[in-house]
Design an enzyme around this catalytic site. Structure first.
Site, PDB file in Angstrom:
ATOM      1  N   PRO A  94       0.814  -1.194  -0.110  1.00 13.49           N
ATOM      2  CA  PRO A  94       0.024   0.056   0.124  1.00 13.49           C
ATOM      3  C   PRO A  94       1.004   1.299  -0.072  1.00 13.49           C
ATOM      4  O   PRO A  94       0.375   2.294  -0.260  1.00 13.49           O
ATOM      5  CB  PRO A  94      -0.870   0.126   1.303  1.00 13.49           C
ATOM      6  CG  PRO A  94      -0.217  -1.310   2.177  1.00 13.49           C
ATOM      7  CD  PRO A  94       0.572  -2.014   0.965  1.00 13.49           C
ATOM      8  N   ASP A 174      -9.934   1.056 -24.755  1.00 12.46           N
ATOM      9  CA  ASP A 174     -10.430   0.736 -23.443  1.00 12.46           C
ATOM     10  C   ASP A 174     -10.672   2.036 -22.878  1.00 12.46           C
ATOM     11  O   ASP A 174     -10.086   3.119 -23.093  1.00 12.46           O
ATOM     12  CB  ASP A 174      -9.211  -0.279 -22.731  1.00 12.46           C
ATOM     13  CG  ASP A 174      -9.027  -1.450 -23.019  1.00 12.46           C
ATOM     14  OD1 ASP A 174     -10.191  -2.132 -23.837  1.00 12.46           O
ATOM     15  OD2 ASP A 174      -7.921  -2.077 -22.891  1.00 12.46           O
TER      16      ASP A 174
HETATM   17  N1  ADE Z   1      -1.063  -5.239   0.035  1.00  9.98           N
HETATM   18  C1  ADE Z   1      -1.956  -4.657   0.930  1.00  9.98           C
HETATM   19  N2  ADE Z   1      -2.723  -3.607   0.296  1.00  9.98           N
HETATM   20  C2  ADE Z   1      -2.148  -3.458  -0.886  1.00  9.98           C
HETATM   21  C3  ADE Z   1      -2.561  -2.418  -1.863  1.00  9.98           C
HETATM   22  N3  ADE Z   1      -3.658  -1.511  -1.754  1.00  9.98           N
HETATM   23  N4  ADE Z   1      -1.742  -2.628  -3.081  1.00  9.98           N
HETATM   24  C4  ADE Z   1      -0.793  -3.334  -3.183  1.00  9.98           C
HETATM   25  N5  ADE Z   1      -0.462  -4.208  -2.293  1.00  9.98           N
HETATM   26  C5  ADE Z   1      -1.158  -4.412  -1.074  1.00  9.98           C
END
Ligand code: ADE
Length: 257
Positions: A94, A174
């Site tokens: 994240p 797309d």
């Molecule tokens: N691992 C946990 N959450 C994630 C996200 N939002 N994007 C990529 N990997 C992750």
């Protein structure tokens, strides 16, 4: 293109890559996708992949050794060592840069991707610092692991590899490929209940159809994702259209939701 995915849960990948466009591309050897269990690169009796965080705190952290060893083994086993710029090693987290169609296109130009699925409270920072060349997030929310994110990235990238969509389909129209959302699509019947397909699509006039589709893409983007228009590189005529063009009046855009 070859994609290698490092995960603690290899079985999660069976179904998404076992059907549809991606499976066909794998079967036709247009792309290779290989799933590796990080646990296979441990050396202790219990196959330990995680440990307590230094400094304390909740949860566990993925250890660096099996991840480094997995990536090194994959690289060593490659028949042709790609040029440095042919390979990128990506951690799904994240904290990464936010995934987009633009990034999918950028990644589709590599010959080899290694995707590392993070887990638990995180991955030892030395993996980010000394192994990984890119970090990607698929959105501002937290998943329980990087697996679903790796599937999203692999799917979006693989369909851009030449030949994967087949000759009839093309990714150029797309949603997001042009910076605009895609125009509405219809198929038979021309009248379903009391809802008619827009007249112009039945006209056979290709120039008129292309114009209508382009206007609809602009109008739809203006209604649903106005912030995309700022980046969409519209010319003057398209900017003028923005104020004038009417959304296709029937259907979900007309306020029925
Ligand atoms: N691992 C946990 N959450 C994630 C996200 N939002 N994007 C990529 N990997 C992750």
């Amino acid at each position: 293109m070859q994609i290698d995915i490092l995960t603690l849960f290899p079985q999660m990948f069976q179904s998404p890559f076992g059907s549809g466009i991606v499976k066909r591309a794998i079967d036709q050897k247009l792309v290779g996708v290989k799933i590796h269990n990080i646990r296979d690169y441990t050396h202790d009796k219990h196959h330990t992949v995680d440990d307590y965080p230094y400094g304390g705190g909740a949860g566990m952290v993925l250890k660096p050794e099996p991840i480094f060893e997995a990536v090194e083994a994959i690289r060593a086993a490659m028949p042709h060592q790609p040029a440095v710029d042919g390979l990128t090693v990506i951690l799904l987290t994240p904290q990464g840069r936010l995934f987009s169609q633009q990034i999918a296109l950028e990644l589709s130009r590599y010959s080899h991707l290694i995707l590392i699925c993070g887990h638990y409270e995180g991955v030892d920072e030395r993996v980010s610092q000394y192994l990984v060349t890119d970090e990607i997030s698929i959105g501002d929310y937290v998943l329980s692991g990087g697996e679903l994110a790796a599937m999203v990235v692999a799917d979006a990238v693989l369909r851009l590899v030449p030949g994967v969509l087949g000759s009839a389909a093309s990714p150029v129209d797309d949603s997001h490929a042009t910076g605009l959302l895609e125009y509405p699509q219809y198929t038979r019947p021309p009248l379903y209940r009391e809802w008619a397909v827009p007249e112009v699509l039945l006209s056979g006039n290709h120039a008129q159809i292309a114009k209508w589709r382009h206007e609809q893409a602009i109008a739809r983007t203006r209604e649903r994702r106005p912030e995309l228009l700022e980046k969409a590189n519209l010319n003057l005529r398209e900017r003028q259209l923005l104020d004038k063009v009417e959304l296709n009046s029937e259907g979900p855009d007309s306020g029925g939701r």
